[in-house]
Design a protein around this motif. Sequence first.
Motif, PDB file in Angstrom:
ATOM      1  N   PRO A 135       0.791  -1.235   0.000  1.00 43.79           N
ATOM      2  CA  PRO A 135       0.000   0.000   0.000  1.00 43.79           C
ATOM      3  C   PRO A 135       0.820   1.281   0.000  1.00 43.79           C
ATOM      4  N   LEU A 136       2.112   1.202   0.362  1.00 44.53           N
ATOM      5  CA  LEU A 136       2.957   2.401   0.418  1.00 44.53           C
ATOM      6  C   LEU A 136       3.790   2.590  -0.845  1.00 44.53           C
ATOM      7  N   LEU A 137       3.575   1.753  -1.856  1.00 40.73           N
ATOM      8  CA  LEU A 137       4.394   1.776  -3.066  1.00 40.73           C
ATOM      9  C   LEU A 137       4.370   3.153  -3.730  1.00 40.73           C
ATOM     10  N   THR A 146      -4.776  -0.078  -5.469  1.00 34.44           N
ATOM     11  CA  THR A 146      -4.574   0.091  -4.022  1.00 34.44           C
ATOM     12  C   THR A 146      -3.362   0.965  -3.693  1.00 34.44           C
ATOM     13  N   CYS A 147      -2.563   1.299  -4.714  1.00 37.24           N
ATOM     14  CA  CYS A 147      -1.298   2.022  -4.475  1.00 37.24           C
ATOM     15  C   CYS A 147      -1.498   3.524  -4.666  1.00 37.24           C
ATOM     16  N   THR A 148      -2.224   4.129  -3.771  1.00 34.55           N
ATOM     17  CA  THR A 148      -2.607   5.533  -3.930  1.00 34.55           C
ATOM     18  C   THR A 148      -1.471   6.511  -3.665  1.00 34.55           C
ATOM     19  N   HIS A 149      -0.327   6.010  -3.198  1.00 34.68           N
ATOM     20  CA  HIS A 149       0.832   6.883  -2.930  1.00 34.68           C
ATOM     21  C   HIS A 149       1.811   6.919  -4.103  1.00 34.68           C
ATOM     22  N   LEU A 150       1.452   6.286  -5.211  1.00 33.02           N
ATOM     23  CA  LEU A 150       2.380   6.138  -6.326  1.00 33.02           C
ATOM     24  C   LEU A 150       2.832   7.492  -6.879  1.00 33.02           C
ATOM     25  N   LYS A 151       4.144   7.614  -7.086  1.00 29.15           N
ATOM     26  CA  LYS A 151       4.731   8.825  -7.655  1.00 29.15           C
ATOM     27  C   LYS A 151       5.312   8.575  -9.056  1.00 29.15           C
ATOM     28  N   LYS A 152       5.800   7.357  -9.289  1.00 29.26           N
ATOM     29  CA  LYS A 152       6.422   7.034 -10.569  1.00 29.26           C
ATOM     30  C   LYS A 152       5.921   5.676 -11.038  1.00 29.26           C
ATOM     31  N   LEU A 153       5.407   5.621 -12.280  1.00 27.73           N
ATOM     32  CA  LEU A 153       4.876   4.386 -12.851  1.00 27.73           C
ATOM     33  C   LEU A 153       5.492   4.164 -14.222  1.00 27.73           C
ATOM     34  N   ASP A 154       6.104   2.997 -14.424  1.00 28.71           N
ATOM     35  CA  ASP A 154       6.764   2.670 -15.687  1.00 28.71           C
ATOM     36  C   ASP A 154       6.326   1.282 -16.145  1.00 28.71           C
ATOM     37  N   LEU A 155       5.496   1.247 -17.179  1.00 32.96           N
ATOM     38  CA  LEU A 155       4.987  -0.019 -17.720  1.00 32.96           C
ATOM     39  C   LEU A 155       5.364  -0.191 -19.187  1.00 32.96           C
ATOM     40  N   ARG A 156       6.361   0.538 -19.637  1.00 32.37           N
ATOM     41  CA  ARG A 156       6.729   0.582 -21.057  1.00 32.37           C
ATOM     42  C   ARG A 156       6.979  -0.787 -21.685  1.00 32.37           C
ATOM     43  N   LEU A 196       1.270  11.542  -8.343  1.00 36.96           N
ATOM     44  CA  LEU A 196       2.031  11.011  -9.471  1.00 36.96           C
ATOM     45  C   LEU A 196       2.806  12.131 -10.168  1.00 36.96           C
ATOM     46  N   THR A 197       4.111  11.909 -10.391  1.00 34.38           N
ATOM     47  CA  THR A 197       4.935  12.908 -11.083  1.00 34.38           C
ATOM     48  C   THR A 197       5.516  12.401 -12.391  1.00 34.38           C
ATOM     49  N   GLU A 198       5.669  11.080 -12.550  1.00 34.42           N
ATOM     50  CA  GLU A 198       6.224  10.523 -13.784  1.00 34.42           C
ATOM     51  C   GLU A 198       5.421   9.304 -14.205  1.00 34.42           C
ATOM     52  N   VAL A 199       4.973   9.279 -15.472  1.00 33.03           N
ATOM     53  CA  VAL A 199       4.238   8.119 -15.970  1.00 33.03           C
ATOM     54  C   VAL A 199       4.764   7.756 -17.359  1.00 33.03           C
TER      55      VAL A 199
END
Length: 337
Positions: free
Chosen positions: A95-97, A121-131, A153-156
Motif C-alpha cells: 500500500p505504500l508503493l 490500491t497504491c494511492t501513494h504512487l509517484k512514478k509508474l513505468d509499464l513501457r 504522481l509525477t512521472e508516468v
Amino acid sequence: MNIFSTALEGSILKSLNLSNNALGEKGVRAFGALLRSQSCLEELYLMNNGISEEAAEAVCELIPSTEKLRALQFHNNMTGDKGALAISKVVKCSPLLEDFRCSSTRVGSEGGVALSEALDTCTHLKKLDLRDNMFGVEAGVALSKALSKYAGLTEVYLSYLNFEDEGAMAIARALKESAPSLEVLDMAGNDITAEAAPIVAACIAEKQHLTKLNLAENELKDEGTIQISKVLEEGHLQLKEVDMSINSIGRAGARVLAKVVVQKPEFKFLNIDGNFISDEGIDEVKEMFEKFPDKLGSFDENDPEGGDDEEEESGEGLGDEPELETELEKLEVNKEE
C-alpha cells in the motif's frame, strides 16, 4: 547465491538489488533464506534477471511482507501474463508503493488488467513505468481507473503498450482529473490518432508542471499536433523536452509546434524527425531555432515526399498549409464527443 543468502539471513535490509543476474526460478529460490527473513524491505530491484512465470511466483511466495515496500522494479524479464498475476499479488499487498516498474516483461492483456487492478490500491504512487508490453485497449481502460486515484504522481511512462485511441483517451481522461504535479508524460508508440487528440490535449492543458512530453511514433498528423501545440501555449513554463517524431506531421504542424516550444524559458530539446515536413517547412523551423540550434533535433529521417499521395487525394497539398493551419487553430480542444 546460497552462500550470500545464508550469510545475510536475518539482516534487516531496507534495500535489496539483485538485478543483472541470471536468476530464473532456481536463482530466486537460492536466495530463499534471505528473502524469507525480510519483513522491512522498502526497495526491491529484480531487473534483467530472467524472471519467468515460475520465478515471479517464487518471489511472491518467499517474501513474507511488502507492507513497507516503496520501490518495486522489474525490467527486461520474460514474466508474461502468468508471471504478472504473481507480481500483481505483491503489488496489491504494497500500500505504500511509490515507484513501480514492470517494463519490457512480455505482459499481455490478461496480465496488464491484473496489474492495473492491483495498482488501484497504491494511492501513494509517484512514478509508474509499464513501457514496452502488450497491454492493449482493455488493460489501458483498467489502468485508467487506478490512475484516477494518484494525486502525487509525477512521472508516468506508458509507451509501446498498444492502447490505441480508446485506451489512450481513457488514460488521458483519468490523468486530467488527477496527478496535478505531473512532470513526465510518455505515451509514445500507442497508435494514437488525431481523433484522440482533443482529449489528450485537454489533459496536457491541466499539467502545468510538465517538463517532458513524449508522443513519438503515433499518428497525430498535423491536426492532432496543432491541437496539442495550442494547449502548450498557455503556461507550461517548465517544459524542457518534446518528442513528436514519427507522427506523419507536415509543414503546418511542425511550424506551430516549433513556434510554441521555442519560446518556453526552460526548453532544451525538440524532436520532430521521421515526419513528412517539406523542405520549406524545415527551413522555417530551423529559422525559429536559429539562436538555439542545439535545442532542435536532426531531420535525418524526415521524408518530405512521404505525405504527398494522401494530401493530393484529399485535395490538401502543401500550398494549402497556411489555410489548414488557420482552420486547425480554431478547433476547440476541450470538447469531448
